[in-house]
Design a protein around this motif. Structure first.
Motif, PDB file in Angstrom:
ATOM      1  N   PHE A  80      23.080  35.534 -21.594  1.00 27.53           N
ATOM      2  CA  PHE A  80      23.328  34.405 -22.108  1.00 27.53           C
ATOM      3  C   PHE A  80      23.098  33.777 -23.529  1.00 27.53           C
ATOM      4  O   PHE A  80      23.287  33.929 -24.667  1.00 27.53           O
ATOM      5  N   GLN A  87      37.830  25.856 -12.595  1.00 27.38           N
ATOM      6  CA  GLN A  87      36.909  25.275 -12.949  1.00 27.38           C
ATOM      7  C   GLN A  87      35.945  25.987 -14.376  1.00 27.38           C
ATOM      8  O   GLN A  87      36.851  26.975 -14.755  1.00 27.38           O
ATOM      9  N   PHE A  88      35.714  25.168 -15.036  1.00 27.08           N
ATOM     10  CA  PHE A  88      34.741  25.436 -16.471  1.00 27.08           C
ATOM     11  C   PHE A  88      33.643  26.229 -16.690  1.00 27.08           C
ATOM     12  O   PHE A  88      32.736  26.181 -15.000  1.00 27.08           O
ATOM     13  N   HIS A  89      33.762  27.793 -16.900  1.00 23.75           N
ATOM     14  CA  HIS A  89      31.931  27.867 -17.397  1.00 23.75           C
ATOM     15  C   HIS A  89      31.421  27.500 -18.227  1.00 23.75           C
ATOM     16  O   HIS A  89      32.083  27.403 -19.398  1.00 23.75           O
ATOM     17  N   GLY A  90      30.075  27.139 -18.009  1.00 20.76           N
ATOM     18  CA  GLY A  90      29.712  26.270 -18.305  1.00 20.76           C
ATOM     19  C   GLY A  90      28.798  26.796 -20.283  1.00 20.76           C
ATOM     20  O   GLY A  90      28.410  26.345 -20.980  1.00 20.76           O
ATOM     21  N   SER A  91      28.800  28.160 -20.410  1.00 19.58           N
ATOM     22  CA  SER A  91      27.702  29.110 -21.289  1.00 19.58           C
ATOM     23  C   SER A  91      28.492  28.492 -22.830  1.00 19.58           C
ATOM     24  O   SER A  91      27.277  27.561 -23.573  1.00 19.58           O
ATOM     25  N   ARG A 118      26.809  24.816 -23.383  1.00 13.35           N
ATOM     26  CA  ARG A 118      25.184  24.991 -23.282  1.00 13.35           C
ATOM     27  C   ARG A 118      25.149  25.164 -25.075  1.00 13.35           C
ATOM     28  O   ARG A 118      24.268  24.298 -25.621  1.00 13.35           O
ATOM     29  N   THR A 162      23.813  16.802 -19.398  1.00 14.13           N
ATOM     30  CA  THR A 162      23.607  17.604 -18.751  1.00 14.13           C
ATOM     31  C   THR A 162      25.516  18.752 -19.029  1.00 14.13           C
ATOM     32  O   THR A 162      26.296  18.011 -19.101  1.00 14.13           O
ATOM     33  N   PRO A 163      24.751  20.207 -19.406  1.00 16.75           N
ATOM     34  CA  PRO A 163      26.227  21.163 -19.366  1.00 16.75           C
ATOM     35  C   PRO A 163      27.389  20.953 -18.434  1.00 16.75           C
ATOM     36  O   PRO A 163      28.385  20.632 -19.024  1.00 16.75           O
ATOM     37  N   TYR A 164      26.595  20.492 -17.130  1.00 14.37           N
ATOM     38  CA  TYR A 164      27.245  20.707 -16.448  1.00 14.37           C
ATOM     39  C   TYR A 164      28.567  19.247 -17.089  1.00 14.37           C
ATOM     40  O   TYR A 164      29.647  19.289 -16.593  1.00 14.37           O
ATOM     41  N   LYS A 165      27.728  18.548 -17.131  1.00 13.39           N
ATOM     42  CA  LYS A 165      28.737  17.130 -17.216  1.00 13.39           C
ATOM     43  C   LYS A 165      29.718  17.317 -18.708  1.00 13.39           C
ATOM     44  O   LYS A 165      30.491  16.739 -18.841  1.00 13.39           O
ATOM     45  N   LYS A 208      31.243  20.252 -19.939  1.00 18.19           N
ATOM     46  CA  LYS A 208      32.121  20.337 -19.468  1.00 18.19           C
ATOM     47  C   LYS A 208      33.137  19.901 -18.663  1.00 18.19           C
ATOM     48  O   LYS A 208      33.588  19.949 -19.205  1.00 18.19           O
ATOM     49  N   PHE A 239      23.394  17.167 -11.554  1.00 14.56           N
ATOM     50  CA  PHE A 239      24.579  17.436 -12.176  1.00 14.56           C
ATOM     51  C   PHE A 239      25.374  16.021 -12.592  1.00 14.56           C
ATOM     52  O   PHE A 239      26.599  16.078 -12.239  1.00 14.56           O
ATOM     53  N   ASP A 281      28.811  27.017 -12.163  1.00 16.64           N
ATOM     54  CA  ASP A 281      29.112  28.534 -12.860  1.00 16.64           C
ATOM     55  C   ASP A 281      27.069  29.134 -12.605  1.00 16.64           C
ATOM     56  O   ASP A 281      26.764  28.368 -11.901  1.00 16.64           O
ATOM     57  N   LEU A 306      25.400  29.808 -14.679  1.00 13.54           N
ATOM     58  CA  LEU A 306      23.654  29.156 -15.425  1.00 13.54           C
ATOM     59  C   LEU A 306      23.104  28.272 -14.740  1.00 13.54           C
ATOM     60  O   LEU A 306      21.851  27.325 -14.877  1.00 13.54           O
ATOM     61  N   ASP A 307      24.317  27.238 -14.174  1.00 13.79           N
ATOM     62  CA  ASP A 307      24.306  25.776 -13.746  1.00 13.79           C
ATOM     63  C   ASP A 307      23.010  26.421 -12.587  1.00 13.79           C
ATOM     64  O   ASP A 307      22.777  25.711 -11.559  1.00 13.79           O
TER      65      ASP A 307
END
Lengths: 253, 88
Positions: A138, A171-175, A178, A228-231, A233, B18, B38, B40-41
């Motif tokens: 990453f 589902q989405f990947h978050g790279s 970020r 957050t990246p999760y939020k 994405k 999250f 994912d 990274l999470d």
């Protein structure tokens, strides 16, 4: 019977033209860009090279399959936000990377490992600076993506990571989200419908249809700061899911 | 620490890190397919779990087999039972 014949004719004509245009178009466009690059900076050379890739893509998705396949691109972004952008799109078909030629920006795409293995096209993608996200940690991906964005190059990502098998949004990947949080560049959701069978997953058979691409409003840094990246994405994923339902007539705008 | 306390604290990690709604946090939920985490999470999750429970789990191979929220509850329970060394 008539429909089958039509389908065979369409595919035969398309693939003959595709091979013919690729064999002629790629070397010619490459030669023109290579010649121009002698007189201009590396950065401008890359800009021209990526523009040439867009022209190639536009011919492949708009001219060659016409009138069997129509592509309608709509820019619904009224924010007038300045680029470069991080484009995030749903992914249903192998035609999606070609459809990205509709975007009037200098772009590179984030790809999986296999597109780099395609003859000629994979080599051109590598030369253009496309990023193979699974072949680097990453930190390296983030550094390269940030470098491109800082140069003014937009990045296109299919965050599901693979084509959807049944048309549903994975589902989405978050790279990339970020990277957005680290850099603050605007994120633009893209929605593609109508290409599920152009071609369907696991086949090269093209079926006639109309492909619609909607470019949604840019999500600027102020809107996602502190997420957050999760939020982030999942917010983008929801925007894309909602718009796809509108495009497919499953709900009102 | 009881099983119920571990479940409650683990769910807190998911809510805080999250922002996942409490209603979604059921043991059978697949953390990748249902909750959308994912790789990274997972790194963020490991750090948050370490901080919440005061255990070291970064290099634990068992983490690779985790698929559901229930697997995480069991994993943390086993760590607590083994008396994992405090990290903080």
């Amino acid at each position: 019977m008539k429909e089958t014949l039509k389908l065979i004719c369409f595919n035969f004509i398309f693939y003959v033209l595709f091979i013919f245009f690729s064999l002629i178009g790629i070397p010619v466009l490459s030669a023109i860009v290579a010649f121009q690059s002698i007189f201009i900076s590396h950065r401008n050379g890359m800009k021209k090279f990526r523009r040439a890739i867009s022209w190639y893509g536009l011919v492949i998705i708009k001219a060659l399959p016409y009138p069997f396949v129509k592509v309608i691109y709509e820019d619904l972004d009224k924010t007038k936000t300045a680029g470069p952008f991080i484009f995030t799109s749903n992914h249903r078909s192998a035609s999606d990377p070609f459809l990205m030629a509709c975007l009037p920006y200098e772009c590179v795409q984030v790809v999986n490992i296999w597109p780099f293995k395609l003859p000629i096209l994979g080599f051109m993608a590598k030369l253009a600076g496309y990023l193979s996200v699974r072949e680097m940690p990453f930190e390296e991906f983030s550094k390269k993506a940030t470098g491109l964005l800082n140069e003014g190059v937009s990045i296109i990502v299919f965050p599901e990571g693979t084509r959807s098998a049944d048309g549903s949004l994975g589902q989405f990947h978050g790279s990339i989200f970020r990277v957005a949080l680290e850099t603050g560049y605007p994120v633009i959701p893209l929605c593609i419908t109508g290409n599920d069978k152009i071609p369907a997953r696991g086949t090269l058979l093209l079926r006639p249809g109309t492909i619609k691409i909607h470019k949604l409003s840019a999500i600027i840094c102020d809107e996602y700061k502190g997420f957050t990246p999760y939020k982030l994405k999942n917010m983008v994923r929801q925007l894309i899911a909602d718009e796809i339902e509108v495009m497919e007539g499953k709900r009102n705008a | 620490m009881t099983e119920q306390e571990i479940i409650k604290l683990t769910n807190q990690v998911f809510e805080e890190s999250f922002e996942i709604e409490k209603e979604k946090l059921k043991p059978e939920m697949n953390i990748f397919q249902d909750l959308g985490l994912d790789s990274l999470d997972i790194v963020d999750l490991v750090v948050a779990l370490q901080n919440k429970f005061g255990v070291k789990i970064r290099n634990d191979d068992r983490i690779k087999n985790i698929r559901t929220l229930g697997d995480i509850y069991k994993f943390v329970l086993s760590l607590k039972a083994e008396g994992a060394s405090p990290s903080l």
